[in-house]
Design a protein around this motif. Structure first.
Motif, short mmCIF file in Angstrom:
data_model
loop_
_atom_site.label_atom_id
_atom_site.label_comp_id
_atom_site.label_asym_id
_atom_site.label_seq_id
_atom_site.Cartn_x
_atom_site.Cartn_y
_atom_site.Cartn_z
N GLU A 74 -22.20 67.33 56.28
CA GLU A 74 -21.30 67.77 55.11
C GLU A 74 -21.35 69.07 54.80
O GLU A 74 -22.35 69.87 54.90
CB GLU A 74 -21.86 66.89 53.98
N THR A 75 -19.96 69.58 54.87
CA THR A 75 -19.55 71.15 54.29
C THR A 75 -18.63 71.04 53.29
O THR A 75 -17.67 71.26 53.36
CB THR A 75 -19.40 71.99 55.37
N PRO A 76 -19.31 70.73 51.81
CA PRO A 76 -18.28 70.64 50.96
C PRO A 76 -17.64 71.53 50.45
O PRO A 76 -17.71 72.97 50.63
CB PRO A 76 -19.08 70.21 49.72
N GLY A 77 -16.20 71.55 50.25
CA GLY A 77 -15.27 72.64 49.83
C GLY A 77 -14.16 72.24 48.93
O GLY A 77 -14.47 70.99 48.43
N GLU A 78 -13.10 73.04 48.69
CA GLU A 78 -12.15 72.51 47.79
C GLU A 78 -10.82 72.22 48.67
O GLU A 78 -10.56 72.57 49.59
CB GLU A 78 -11.72 73.98 46.92
N ILE A 79 -10.24 71.23 47.92
CA ILE A 79 -8.85 70.90 48.26
C ILE A 79 -7.78 71.47 47.39
O ILE A 79 -8.16 71.38 45.91
CB ILE A 79 -8.69 69.20 48.17
#
Length: 344
Positions: free
Chosen positions: A206-211
């Motif tokens: 997982e590499t969380p980021g923005e939409i």
């Protein structure tokens, strides 16, 4: 003619081998071991059962059969670039990489060294007079995936299924009593078990980021840009006043940009790593078809600019979401005249 034929154990390659044998050629079959085993010890690509099926077909046809281990090369040229590509926010095409570097690269080189006149497979495409063309069965035509093969290799290739439809191939297999006559189709990506998104999540984490939307406003969060591809609508996890599609991926900021369907169409596409399949003396057509996805309708196109192995295309009809990393196959009628990788 002395022909080396790839035998996967499926119905297409089985009929290809049978037709070559029936035509009186000196045929030898091979099966490739490609993808590595999963942690549970199961090979998703070229499973032991596939090798057994290939051996059974070869025995039925009375032709020699060998099993060649290309797992290390496959990992180097296909699996690793596939994962790196998704991590970088592009959508690589593993079949194109495998055809260029493994099946019709390293294996063709080996065939020539061993004294074979030609290499054959069960692909639905046509190789004729040094050119690559679509197969008769448009629903199965695989010239798109073969378009990355170097022009110098095409004259060595034989595709016995070029003028056949899939139902006819199954009928031939049944009539010949081949063990693979009723074998189901193989999955889309041979080394992926289950959903591609699950395969990528297990290997890339997982590499969380923005939409975000086109204006940069945050609409939601994601667990990794490798879970998305341009044009995607399902699985985004957010809703709007109209259905949202992925319009861009930015690995640098780890952002996924979304917008309405109309925002994913493109009338200009830049290609890199282009390879010309037309002979040097053949004139380049003023307009041609540019196919950006398997089974997509080619978009009428012309060259706006080119330099080295890069090319800028102008499309007279905007195309739906050309995805960076995917193949762009260029056609003049049924003939593949060039290919490249979509850059933007």
């Amino acid at each position: 003619m002395k022909v080396l034929v790839g035998l996967s154990g499926g119905v297409d390659s089985s009929v290809a081998a049978a037709l070559l044998r029936e035509a009186g050629h000196d045929v030898t079959a091979f099966t490739l071991l490609l993808g590595h085993a999963d942690p549970d010890g199961v090979h998703r690509c070229c499973r032991p059962s596939d090798v057994r099926d290939a051996r059974a077909v070869a025995a039925r046809l009375g032709i020699p059969h060998y099993v060649w281990d290309y797992q290390e090369l496959f990992q180097q040229k296909v699996e690793t670039p596939f994962l790196r590509g998704y991590a970088a926010g592009i959508t690589p095409n593993p079949c194109g990489m495998c055809n260029r570097d493994v099946r019709f690269g390293a294996v063709l080189d080996r065939a020539i060294r061993l004294g074979y006149d030609a290499l054959s497979t069960g692909h639905y495409a046509r190789a004729w007079a040094g050119g690559l063309y679509r197969g008769l069965d448009r629903q199965k035509d695989q010239s798109y995936f073969l378009s990355r093969i170097p022009a110098s290799s095409i004259s060595r290739l034989v595709f016995p299924l070029a003028h056949l439809t899939k139902p006819r191939v199954r009928q031939i297999a049944a009539d010949m009593g081949l063990p693979s006559a009723e074998k189901p189709e193989s999955q889309e990506i041979c080394f992926v078990s289950g959903r591609t998104s699950d395969f990528l999540a297990a290997r890339l984490g997982e590499t969380p980021g923005e939409i975000v939307d086109a204006a940069g406003r945050t609409l939601g969060r994601h667990s990794g840009i490798h879970q998305f591809t341009p044009g995607q609508r399902r699985g985004i996890g957010i809703s709007g006043s109209e259905p949202l599609h992925v319009t861009a991926l930015d690995a640098g900021t780890n952002r996924v940009t979304v917008g309405p369907r109309r925002s994913v169409f493109r009338d200009r596409v830049r290609l890199v790593e282009c390879s010309r399949l037309l002979p040097p003396d053949d004139p380049w057509p003023e307009t041609f078809g540019a196919q950006f996805r398997y089974r997509a309708v080619p978009a009428p196109a012309r060259i706006a600019a080119s330099s080295g192995n890069e090319m800028d295309l102008i499309l007279t009809e905007p195309a739906f979401a050309p995805a960076p990393g995917q193949i762009a196959a260029l056609y003049d009628g049924d003939r593949v005249i060039a290919s490249g990788l979509i850059a933007a």
